[in-house]
Design a protein around this motif. Structure first.
Motif, mmCIF file in Angstrom:
data_model
loop_
_atom_site.group_PDB
_atom_site.id
_atom_site.type_symbol
_atom_site.label_atom_id
_atom_site.label_comp_id
_atom_site.label_asym_id
_atom_site.label_seq_id
_atom_site.Cartn_x
_atom_site.Cartn_y
_atom_site.Cartn_z
ATOM 1 N N MET A 1 14.921 13.022 16.043
ATOM 2 C CA MET A 1 14.593 13.002 17.471
ATOM 3 C C MET A 1 15.343 11.883 18.179
ATOM 4 O O MET A 1 15.812 10.939 17.567
ATOM 5 C CB MET A 1 13.084 12.784 17.654
ATOM 6 C CG MET A 1 12.218 13.951 17.187
ATOM 7 S SD MET A 1 10.518 13.714 17.711
ATOM 8 C CE MET A 1 9.777 15.128 16.962
ATOM 9 N N SER A 2 15.434 11.995 19.465
ATOM 10 C CA SER A 2 16.138 10.987 20.241
ATOM 11 C C SER A 2 15.407 9.668 20.181
ATOM 12 O O SER A 2 14.198 9.596 20.174
ATOM 13 C CB SER A 2 16.256 11.443 21.701
ATOM 14 O OG SER A 2 17.018 12.594 21.792
ATOM 15 N N LYS A 3 16.184 8.621 20.162
ATOM 16 C CA LYS A 3 15.612 7.291 20.178
ATOM 17 C C LYS A 3 15.445 6.834 21.608
ATOM 18 O O LYS A 3 16.107 7.266 22.515
ATOM 19 C CB LYS A 3 16.528 6.307 19.424
ATOM 20 C CG LYS A 3 16.674 6.645 17.947
ATOM 21 C CD LYS A 3 17.586 5.653 17.274
ATOM 22 C CE LYS A 3 17.771 5.961 15.802
ATOM 23 N NZ LYS A 3 18.669 5.037 15.119
ATOM 24 N N GLY A 4 14.505 5.890 21.790
ATOM 25 C CA GLY A 4 14.367 5.263 23.094
ATOM 26 C C GLY A 4 13.687 6.130 24.117
ATOM 27 O O GLY A 4 13.862 5.952 25.289
ATOM 28 N N MET A 5 12.866 7.112 23.673
ATOM 29 C CA MET A 5 12.196 7.980 24.648
ATOM 30 C C MET A 5 11.325 7.144 25.564
ATOM 31 O O MET A 5 10.507 6.357 25.133
ATOM 32 C CB MET A 5 11.343 9.012 23.886
ATOM 33 C CG MET A 5 10.691 10.018 24.808
ATOM 34 S SD MET A 5 11.912 11.024 25.654
ATOM 35 C CE MET A 5 10.969 11.605 27.032
ATOM 36 N N GLY A 6 11.552 7.342 26.862
ATOM 37 C CA GLY A 6 10.724 6.630 27.821
ATOM 38 C C GLY A 6 11.212 5.223 28.131
ATOM 39 O O GLY A 6 10.541 4.482 28.806
ATOM 40 N N LYS A 7 12.380 4.846 27.623
ATOM 41 C CA LYS A 7 12.869 3.504 27.870
ATOM 42 C C LYS A 7 13.880 3.457 28.988
ATOM 43 O O LYS A 7 14.530 2.458 29.212
ATOM 44 C CB LYS A 7 13.491 2.912 26.590
ATOM 45 C CG LYS A 7 12.474 2.712 25.482
ATOM 46 C CD LYS A 7 13.106 2.100 24.261
ATOM 47 C CE LYS A 7 12.118 1.932 23.116
ATOM 48 N NZ LYS A 7 12.714 1.380 21.904
ATOM 49 N N GLU B 1 15.245 17.708 25.229
ATOM 50 C CA GLU B 1 16.190 17.533 24.117
ATOM 51 C C GLU B 1 15.484 16.994 22.876
ATOM 52 O O GLU B 1 15.753 17.414 21.748
ATOM 53 C CB GLU B 1 17.305 16.579 24.562
ATOM 54 C CG GLU B 1 18.426 16.393 23.550
ATOM 55 C CD GLU B 1 18.302 15.101 22.774
ATOM 56 O OE1 GLU B 1 19.036 14.930 21.797
ATOM 57 O OE2 GLU B 1 17.440 14.275 23.137
ATOM 58 N N GLU B 2 14.551 16.070 23.078
ATOM 59 C CA GLU B 2 13.815 15.492 21.955
ATOM 60 C C GLU B 2 12.954 16.539 21.268
ATOM 61 O O GLU B 2 12.953 16.641 20.034
ATOM 62 C CB GLU B 2 12.947 14.333 22.450
ATOM 63 C CG GLU B 2 12.161 13.648 21.341
ATOM 64 C CD GLU B 2 11.294 12.540 21.877
ATOM 65 O OE1 GLU B 2 11.351 11.435 21.340
ATOM 66 O OE2 GLU B 2 10.552 12.790 22.840
ATOM 67 N N LYS C 1 10.807 21.698 14.409
ATOM 68 C CA LYS C 1 10.142 21.960 13.130
ATOM 69 C C LYS C 1 8.956 21.027 12.925
ATOM 70 O O LYS C 1 7.905 21.435 12.424
ATOM 71 C CB LYS C 1 11.143 21.803 11.986
ATOM 72 C CG LYS C 1 12.198 22.893 11.940
ATOM 73 C CD LYS C 1 13.144 22.700 10.762
ATOM 74 C CE LYS C 1 14.211 23.796 10.734
ATOM 75 N NZ LYS C 1 15.177 23.589 9.617
ATOM 76 N N VAL C 2 9.137 19.769 13.323
ATOM 77 C CA VAL C 2 8.043 18.807 13.189
ATOM 78 C C VAL C 2 6.890 19.192 14.105
ATOM 79 O O VAL C 2 5.718 19.111 13.726
ATOM 80 C CB VAL C 2 8.538 17.380 13.521
ATOM 81 C CG1 VAL C 2 7.401 16.372 13.430
ATOM 82 C CG2 VAL C 2 9.667 16.985 12.584
ATOM 83 N N CYS D 1 1.456 21.429 14.169
ATOM 84 C CA CYS D 1 0.693 22.175 15.191
ATOM 85 C C CYS D 1 0.533 21.350 16.470
ATOM 86 O O CYS D 1 -0.566 21.243 17.025
ATOM 87 C CB CYS D 1 -0.681 22.581 14.645
ATOM 88 S SG CYS D 1 -0.596 23.551 13.125
ATOM 89 N N HIS D 2 1.638 20.788 16.904
ATOM 90 C CA HIS D 2 1.599 19.883 18.057
ATOM 91 C C HIS D 2 2.061 20.588 19.336
ATOM 92 O O HIS D 2 2.420 19.941 20.317
ATOM 93 C CB HIS D 2 2.515 18.680 17.775
ATOM 94 C CG HIS D 2 2.186 17.457 18.585
ATOM 95 N ND1 HIS D 2 1.045 16.710 18.381
ATOM 96 C CD2 HIS D 2 2.853 16.844 19.605
ATOM 97 C CE1 HIS D 2 1.026 15.701 19.231
ATOM 98 N NE2 HIS D 2 2.115 15.763 19.993
ATOM 99 N N GLU D 3 2.023 21.917 19.320
ATOM 100 C CA GLU D 3 2.542 22.664 20.471
ATOM 101 C C GLU D 3 1.783 22.339 21.756
ATOM 102 O O GLU D 3 2.396 22.113 22.808
ATOM 103 C CB GLU D 3 2.478 24.170 20.215
ATOM 104 C CG GLU D 3 3.423 24.664 19.136
ATOM 105 C CD GLU D 3 2.808 24.661 17.753
ATOM 106 O OE1 GLU D 3 3.354 25.307 16.856
ATOM 107 O OE2 GLU D 3 1.766 23.997 17.586
ATOM 108 N N GLU D 4 0.468 22.322 21.684
ATOM 109 C CA GLU D 4 -0.323 22.112 22.899
ATOM 110 C C GLU D 4 -0.115 20.713 23.465
ATOM 111 O O GLU D 4 -0.030 20.528 24.678
ATOM 112 C CB GLU D 4 -1.818 22.349 22.600
ATOM 113 C CG GLU D 4 -2.146 23.785 22.220
ATOM 114 C CD GLU D 4 -1.695 24.784 23.278
ATOM 115 O OE1 GLU D 4 -1.865 24.492 24.494
ATOM 116 O OE2 GLU D 4 -1.160 25.849 22.905
#
Length: 643
Positions: free
Chosen positions: A1-7, A227-228, A234-235, A240-243
């Motif tokens: 996943m992308s690093k720095g999400m929200g930074k 993008e993340e 897959k993760v 089951c993190h769809e919601e």
């Protein structure tokens, strides 16, 4: 996943203003890219705008001719000829205007697309020179947004908004001087209406401008999140993190909606307001003109003409044209502000300071004879550090052996937040040094410092006795082979991806490296062997196969120092035995820094460093550390994995 999400830039803290001077810099950039074509385009635009402003002058002449013939009883033939002459002259101007319009539209297409191309190249080139910290602390999707959304807003501004604004400005100026030429009184009435329009534009358009900048930042944030989630799909599914993902996206999307709503709310009401002011102004000019005409009020003008039908009627036409041009300006405000907001973000990437490299010691091919090292052009398998001494102008050569020393090193990714404390270690040529410890202990951080992805806060790192700050970063990194925990494969063939470790490597070198790493067998079973195309970071390969290619890439580089950061973490036990033999051959005679959670890999190391919270708490070989029954003993006897 992308690093720095929200930074990235903080959102939800009010609108952000467009910096002063951005528009001027855009214009300067355009002239810099196209010093001949831009002036030609401007000449065509100016001519086109002036021609669109003069029909009222011909209308005045025609009406004046009709008035004179009506009052004097002149022959219609004479009047008709005057009208035909005026129409013919106007037709010639329109043909020339059509030609100039065609030219400037064609040149603007070249200028616009060429400018976007050059800016993308400048952005990408500068991005390649930015430090690793930039990519660690910025949302990858937001960075991508600079090349898509921001570039597109600039395209619209340069190709449409700027020409239209210039045409409108010239039309307004030309028409106003024609108005003054005909009648100062009616010009003053129009001027009052223009002042009202400008005040409304400043009030409403200013609010729109601030929120359009915020909209661009929110759009980049949303693209970064998408993008993340795409990379981690897959993760998301396996847990089951769809919601939860939907809820987070709804929150970010709602933020974009709020900023866009504010921006467009201001923008969409500006046009109707200005149009209605223009209509009211038209009526007022008609009333005032009729009053002046009926009451024979003396005219004040540059032409010296009296107020008549031939003055008032063209003046009404000019009033409508004048108000319409101001309305056109208001319609382009949205595109201009969005373009300026996008341009600021583009220039932000271009203006960022590149990675500082003040090193002067370089890596060269060398030949050693009777203990004397000399530089040579051809590749000999022997490398040396070329060290120019500024004091006396002499040059010395030090053979690259892989002797690495960290002496009392302190480091923190942020100021006042140290993550490594007084780290001291010695790695002699050919030694295998392993780092063990919990996640966050500082293992990978040490390898980042060896590559100078980050610079230390205090202490010294010496490479073959040379302070690494004196070594050019490109040469330093060329002497280090690295296999990261996260494997990155590029679009291209398997052979291309292996050759990425050394671009001048032959096919035979790449095959030998693959055999050494244990990757040759699975590669030959691929549909096209070494010519099999890899896409989407090697998604058509298993994680273990991708890791084997990364090891092969490091093997073909054939450096004297290797850094293996969880190099076998994604390989099953059976494959690990195959890879381990290849890695043993690969590590032979090299200085190796090894980070591994599998103790079967760690225990064969010459030196094992146990880290805890950025400090080395134990050091020694496997037998010594076991006999001491400390932290390493607990890790080894407690589980086969360190975590």
């Amino acid at each position: 996943m992308s690093k720095g999400m929200g930074k990235g830039p903080a959102m939800g803290k009010g609108p952000i203003k467009v910096k002063k001077g951005t528009a001027g810099r855009v214009i300067k950039t355009l002239f810099g890219f196209y010093p001949v074509m831009m002036p030609l385009t401007l000449v065509c635009i100016v001519f086109n705008a002036v021609v669109s402003s003069i029909p009222s002058v011909f209308m005045q002449r025609v009406i004046s001719s009709v008035e004179e013939s009506w009052n004097s009883g002149a022959l219609w033939d004479t009047v008709g000829k005057a009208i035909i002459n005026s129409v013919l002259i106007l037709a010639v101007f329109y043909v020339l205007s059509l030609a100039s319009g065609f030219i400037y539209n064609q040149t603007m297409a070249i200028i616009t697309q060429g400018t976007l191309k050059k800016l993308r190249v400048k952005m990408f080139n500068n991005m390649q020179n930015l430090p690793v910290k930039f990519f660690d602390t910025n949302n990858h999707g937001d960075i991508m947004s600079h090349y898509t959304n921001d570039i597109d807003t600039l395209r619209q501004m340069v190709s449409q908004s700027f020409p239209q604004l210039l045409i409108s400005a010239i039309t307004i100026t030309t028409v106003f001087f024609i108005m003054l030429y005909f009648c100062v009184w009616l010009s003053l009435v129009v001027l009052v209406g223009v002042i009202i329009m400008l005040l409304v534009t400043k009030k409403v358009g200013g609010g729109s401008a601030r929120y359009f900048v915020s909209q661009q930042i929110a759009l980049g944030k949303e693209e970064g999140y998408i993008e993340e989630i795409m990379n981690g799909q897959k993760v998301v599914k396996v847990f089951c993190h769809e919601e939860e993902s939907k809820a987070d996206f709804d929150r970010i999307n709602e933020e974009l909606f709020r900023e866009s709503e504010k921006a467009n709310k201001y923008a969409n009401i500006l046009g109707p307001i200005l149009n209605n002011i223009g209509n009211v102004l038209y009526v007022v000019v008609a009333i005032v003109g009729g009053f002046l005409y009926l009451n024979n009020v003396p005219n004040v003008s540059l032409s010296g003409m009296a107020i008549s039908i031939s003055v008032v009627v063209p003046f009404l036409n000019m009033t409508k044209q004048f108000a319409g041009s101001i309305g056109q300006v208001s319609h382009q405000i949205n595109s201009v502000i969005m373009g300026l907001a996008g341009t600021e973000r583009i220039f932000d990437i271009i203006d960022r300071e590149p990675e500082v490299d003040d090193g002067y010691v370089t890596l060269v091919n060398a030949r050693e004879e009777n203990g004397v090292i000399t530089e040579c052009a051809e590749r000999t398998g022997t490398w040396a550090w070329k060290h120019p001494h500024q004091a006396d102008g002499s040059v010395t050569y030090t053979k690259l052996c892989g002797d690495v020393v960290l002496d009392d090193v302190d480091f923190g990714y942020e100021e006042n937040k140290t993550v490594l404390h007084n780290v001291t270690l010695y790695a002699e040529p050919g030694q295998k040094v392993a780092f063990v410890g919990a996640t966050g202990a500082g293992k990978t951080t040490i390898t980042n410092l060896l590559n100078r992805f980050y610079d230390i806060a205090d202490g010294k790192i010496r490479y073959d006795g040379i302070n690494i700050n004196k070594i050019k970063k490109a040469d330093l990194r060329r002497s280090l082979g690295i296999v990261l925990q996260d494997t990155n494969l590029f679009t291209g063939t398997v052979m291309d991806n292996i050759r990425y470790g050394r671009l001048d490597a032959s096919d035979e070198d790449c095959v030998s490296a693959a055999k050494l790493a244990g990757a040759h067998d699975f590669i030959t079973r691929l549909p096209k062997g070494y010519d099999t195309e890899l896409t989407e970071n090697g998604s058509n390969l298993s994680q273990g196969q991708r890791q084997l290619l990364a090891i092969s890439r490091a093997a073909v580089a054939n450096p004297p120092v290797m850094i293996l950061d969880e190099a076998t973490s994604s390989i099953d036990t059976h494959t690990e035995a195959v890879v381990q033999r290849g890695m043993d051959a690969l590590m032979k005679g090299r200085t190796v820094f090894l980070i591994a959670h599998r103790l079967s890999t760690v225990k064969n190391s010459d030196v094992i460093m146990v880290l805890e919270q950025g400090r080395i708490i134990e050091r020694g070989n496997h037998d010594k550390l076991i006999s001491e029954k400390g932290q390493y003993y607990s890790l080894y006897t407690g589980a086969f994995e360190l975590e």
